[in-house]
Design a protein around this motif. Structure first.
Motif, PDB file in Angstrom:
ATOM      1  N   GLU A 108       7.242 -14.117 -50.463  1.00  0.00           N
ATOM      2  CA  GLU A 108       8.045 -12.931 -50.160  1.00  0.00           C
ATOM      3  C   GLU A 108       9.342 -13.288 -49.425  1.00  0.00           C
ATOM      4  N   GLN A 109       9.263 -14.254 -48.515  1.00  0.00           N
ATOM      5  CA  GLN A 109      10.425 -14.571 -47.675  1.00  0.00           C
ATOM      6  C   GLN A 109      11.300 -15.665 -48.265  1.00  0.00           C
ATOM      7  N   GLY A 110      10.779 -16.424 -49.208  1.00  0.00           N
ATOM      8  CA  GLY A 110      11.559 -17.473 -49.842  1.00  0.00           C
ATOM      9  C   GLY A 110      12.028 -18.519 -48.846  1.00  0.00           C
ATOM     10  N   SER A 111      13.274 -18.974 -49.007  1.00  0.00           N
ATOM     11  CA  SER A 111      13.784 -20.032 -48.140  1.00  0.00           C
ATOM     12  C   SER A 111      13.936 -19.590 -46.695  1.00  0.00           C
ATOM     13  N   ALA A 112      13.822 -18.273 -46.426  1.00  0.00           N
ATOM     14  CA  ALA A 112      13.881 -17.774 -45.045  1.00  0.00           C
ATOM     15  C   ALA A 112      12.511 -17.791 -44.377  1.00  0.00           C
ATOM     16  N   TYR A 113      11.490 -18.308 -45.053  1.00  0.00           N
ATOM     17  CA  TYR A 113      10.167 -18.403 -44.427  1.00  0.00           C
ATOM     18  C   TYR A 113      10.267 -19.268 -43.173  1.00  0.00           C
ATOM     19  N   GLY A 114       9.771 -18.752 -42.076  1.00  0.00           N
ATOM     20  CA  GLY A 114       9.861 -19.458 -40.794  1.00  0.00           C
ATOM     21  C   GLY A 114      11.020 -18.999 -39.940  1.00  0.00           C
ATOM     22  N   HIS A 115      11.962 -18.246 -40.531  1.00  0.00           N
ATOM     23  CA  HIS A 115      13.043 -17.685 -39.723  1.00  0.00           C
ATOM     24  C   HIS A 115      12.480 -16.511 -38.922  1.00  0.00           C
ATOM     25  N   GLY A 116      13.105 -16.220 -37.796  1.00  0.00           N
ATOM     26  CA  GLY A 116      12.594 -15.141 -36.964  1.00  0.00           C
ATOM     27  C   GLY A 116      13.621 -14.663 -35.961  1.00  0.00           C
ATOM     28  N   GLY A 117      13.169 -13.871 -35.008  1.00  0.00           N
ATOM     29  CA  GLY A 117      14.080 -13.288 -34.023  1.00  0.00           C
ATOM     30  C   GLY A 117      13.768 -13.671 -32.605  1.00  0.00           C
ATOM     31  N   ALA A 118      13.052 -14.777 -32.397  1.00  0.00           N
ATOM     32  CA  ALA A 118      12.657 -15.148 -31.038  1.00  0.00           C
ATOM     33  C   ALA A 118      13.849 -15.424 -30.128  1.00  0.00           C
ATOM     34  N   LEU A 119      14.986 -15.837 -30.701  1.00  0.00           N
ATOM     35  CA  LEU A 119      16.170 -16.162 -29.892  1.00  0.00           C
ATOM     36  C   LEU A 119      17.267 -15.109 -30.043  1.00  0.00           C
ATOM     37  N   ARG A 120      16.897 -13.915 -30.467  1.00  0.00           N
ATOM     38  CA  ARG A 120      17.919 -12.899 -30.782  1.00  0.00           C
ATOM     39  C   ARG A 120      18.721 -12.466 -29.554  1.00  0.00           C
ATOM     40  N   ASP A 121      18.208 -12.665 -28.357  1.00  0.00           N
ATOM     41  CA  ASP A 121      18.928 -12.257 -27.150  1.00  0.00           C
ATOM     42  C   ASP A 121      19.820 -13.365 -26.590  1.00  0.00           C
ATOM     43  N   GLU A 122      19.875 -14.510 -27.260  1.00  0.00           N
ATOM     44  CA  GLU A 122      20.630 -15.645 -26.729  1.00  0.00           C
ATOM     45  C   GLU A 122      22.007 -15.756 -27.387  1.00  0.00           C
ATOM     46  N   VAL A 123      23.007 -16.014 -26.543  1.00  0.00           N
ATOM     47  CA  VAL A 123      24.358 -16.328 -26.990  1.00  0.00           C
ATOM     48  C   VAL A 123      24.641 -17.752 -26.516  1.00  0.00           C
ATOM     49  N   LEU A 124      24.830 -18.670 -27.448  1.00  0.00           N
ATOM     50  CA  LEU A 124      24.897 -20.096 -27.134  1.00  0.00           C
ATOM     51  C   LEU A 124      26.269 -20.654 -27.492  1.00  0.00           C
ATOM     52  N   GLN A 125      26.743 -21.589 -26.668  1.00  0.00           N
ATOM     53  CA  GLN A 125      28.025 -22.233 -26.918  1.00  0.00           C
ATOM     54  C   GLN A 125      27.830 -23.740 -26.814  1.00  0.00           C
ATOM     55  N   PHE A 126      27.835 -24.404 -27.977  1.00  0.00           N
ATOM     56  CA  PHE A 126      27.647 -25.853 -28.015  1.00  0.00           C
ATOM     57  C   PHE A 126      29.004 -26.554 -27.983  1.00  0.00           C
ATOM     58  N   HIS A 127      29.017 -27.707 -27.336  1.00  0.00           N
ATOM     59  CA  HIS A 127      30.264 -28.462 -27.162  1.00  0.00           C
ATOM     60  C   HIS A 127      29.970 -29.930 -27.439  1.00  0.00           C
ATOM     61  N   HIS A 128      30.796 -30.574 -28.290  1.00  0.00           N
ATOM     62  CA  HIS A 128      30.519 -31.963 -28.640  1.00  0.00           C
ATOM     63  C   HIS A 128      31.797 -32.794 -28.664  1.00  0.00           C
ATOM     64  N   ALA A 129      31.603 -34.087 -28.665  1.00  0.00           N
ATOM     65  CA  ALA A 129      32.727 -35.029 -28.709  1.00  0.00           C
ATOM     66  C   ALA A 129      33.295 -35.105 -30.124  1.00  0.00           C
ATOM     67  N   ARG A 130      34.450 -35.732 -30.237  1.00  0.00           N
ATOM     68  CA  ARG A 130      35.087 -35.944 -31.538  1.00  0.00           C
ATOM     69  C   ARG A 130      34.432 -37.161 -32.183  1.00  0.00           C
ATOM     70  N   GLU A 131      33.226 -36.938 -32.723  1.00  0.00           N
ATOM     71  CA  GLU A 131      32.433 -38.035 -33.275  1.00  0.00           C
ATOM     72  C   GLU A 131      31.506 -37.447 -34.329  1.00  0.00           C
ATOM     73  N   VAL A 132      31.320 -38.149 -35.442  1.00  0.00           N
ATOM     74  CA  VAL A 132      30.679 -37.555 -36.597  1.00  0.00           C
ATOM     75  C   VAL A 132      29.218 -37.187 -36.344  1.00  0.00           C
ATOM     76  N   ARG A 133      28.445 -38.018 -35.654  1.00  0.00           N
ATOM     77  CA  ARG A 133      27.042 -37.653 -35.452  1.00  0.00           C
ATOM     78  C   ARG A 133      26.923 -36.443 -34.535  1.00  0.00           C
ATOM     79  N   ALA A 134      27.767 -36.380 -33.518  1.00  0.00           N
ATOM     80  CA  ALA A 134      27.740 -35.218 -32.630  1.00  0.00           C
ATOM     81  C   ALA A 134      28.088 -33.950 -33.407  1.00  0.00           C
ATOM     82  N   ALA A 135      29.078 -34.048 -34.295  1.00  0.00           N
ATOM     83  CA  ALA A 135      29.500 -32.880 -35.061  1.00  0.00           C
ATOM     84  C   ALA A 135      28.406 -32.420 -36.017  1.00  0.00           C
ATOM     85  N   VAL A 136      27.781 -33.352 -36.733  1.00  0.00           N
ATOM     86  CA  VAL A 136      26.729 -33.001 -37.682  1.00  0.00           C
ATOM     87  C   VAL A 136      25.506 -32.455 -36.947  1.00  0.00           C
ATOM     88  N   THR A 137      25.163 -33.058 -35.815  1.00  0.00           N
ATOM     89  CA  THR A 137      24.023 -32.571 -35.039  1.00  0.00           C
ATOM     90  C   THR A 137      24.273 -31.162 -34.537  1.00  0.00           C
TER      91      THR A 137
END
Length: 369
Positions: A108-137
């Motif tokens: 029924e859920q297809g590729s969204a199986y396992g998605h949910g709303g447990a973090l729906r109240d969180e607003v997150l701001q990630f910050h990384h260096a100018r480096e490819v692994r940091a950017a991809v992560t």
């Protein structure tokens, strides 16, 4: 599910609640469950919430609610109720019911199986260096936390590795950045969300070098499969077309599930979930599929895309073990049976989970290899 299985399931829920900081209390060595007394609710009852309430500094009813959330979705559990001052009462599924529920949810859920709303109240701001692994992560972590309902913004210390060309190469890796430079702590609109640094061990190569040698999918897998505190192996083994290469194994397992669907269509039959228990060789795969939502939530909470990669590897191995011992397609002059239809349903569910997990890592899932 036996009483011993149920006891271990509840104890596992306590461990998870403590690990996720939802509950601050010592984990007991064991949890006791008992048959419900006449007139009671459910099949079994447990007083663990009352046992933990004092150390946790919470009402027993609140502890019971925390544990119910983590037990209710476990395989074999039909219903969890809170009764009296904080008892947990369990109604168990009939054999096969929980497996069918998992497969129905995946379908029924297809590729969204396992998605949910447990973090729906969180607003997150990630910050990384100018480096490819940091950017991809950072990009993979964004995909994970968004799948659990969070809102996310990503900033990079400086513009791409080589100006506009570097940004284009990051784009080929699926990376997007919302802002460059360190965002201000406050703005006219009010205080910003605190910065969450993303600092994996650097790749030791640029995006251009990795793309030219490995291409985008193998590059992302190579950068994300190790834990962020480990060095990322980025050799030519990522391109090997063999089961010793985990990326190939996962994608080949997905491609095989698609081939099974095509084969079944040619033979004129479709998948069907059944209430009867599956063969014992299907149990590891069924358990991994049932556990997939928990794995995704834990990976999002811990900012750990490597957990998703390891989950996909485990699903791929379990799929091939199941496939080899219980073929979903009939052989020779054999006619398709109910067993073949149910096996095909399980194989298709495995493929859906593999494709969805690869998508969260930003990696394609080709139907043919």
């Amino acid at each position: 599910m036996t009483p011993a299985d149920l006891s271990r399931t509840v104890l596992h829920a306590v461990h998870r609640a403590v690990a996720e900081n939802a509950l601050r209390a010592p984990v007991p060595a064991r949890v006791r469950v008992e048959r419900t007394r006449p007139g009671g609710s459910g099949d079994y009852a447990c007083a663990v919430a009352l046992q933990l309430a004092g150390d946790a500094g919470l009402p027993a009813l609140e502890v019971a609610r925390i544990l119910r959330e983590r037990v209710a979705a476990e395989p074999g559990i039909g219903r969890v109720e809170i009764t009296g001052p904080g008892f947990l009462s369990f109604t168990l599924d009939a054999p096969g019911d929980s497996d069918r529920a998992v497969l129905d949810a995946v379908r029924e859920q297809g590729s969204a199986y396992g998605h949910g709303g447990a973090l729906r109240d969180e607003v997150l701001q990630f910050h990384h260096a100018r480096e490819v692994r940091a950017a991809v992560t950072a990009d993979a972590v964004r995909r994970l936390v968004v799948s659990q309902g969070a809102r996310v913004r990503i900033s990079c210390e400086e513009a791409g590795e080589m100006g506009a060309a570097g940004e284009a190469e990051w784009g080929l890796l699926g990376v997007t950045v919302d802002a460059y430079g360190t965002p201000p702590v406050t703005s006219p609109a009010g205080p910003s969300a605190p910065l969450i640094p993303v600092r994996p061990v650097p790749a030791g190569a640029t995006a251009r070098e990795l793309l030219e040698r490995l291409g985008p999918d193998a590059t992302r897998w190579g950068l994300l499969r190790p834990a962020s505190h480990d060095r990322a192996p980025l050799g030519d083994e990522l391109l090997v077309q063999g089961e010793g290469n985990p990326l190939f194994l996962v994608r080949y397992a997905y491609a095989r599930t698609r081939a099974l669907t095509r084969g079944a269509t040619a033979l004129g039959f479709t998948p069907a979930t059944v209430a009867a228990p599956y063969e014992s060789s299907a149990r590891p795969l069924l358990d991994l599929l049932a556990d997939h939502p928990r794995v995704l939530l834990a990976a999002a909470r811990h900012r750990a895309p490597d957990r998703v990669a390891r989950q996909l590897e485990a699903v791929a191995h379990a799929f091939f073990d199941f496939h080899d011992s219980c073929p979903p397609l009939p052989s020779g002059d054999e006619k398709p049976s109910a067993a073949h239809r149910s096996r095909l349903a399980l194989a298709e569910a495995a493929g859906t989970v593999l494709a969805g997990g690869l998508s969260l890592l930003g990696i394609s899932a080709p139907a043919h290899l």
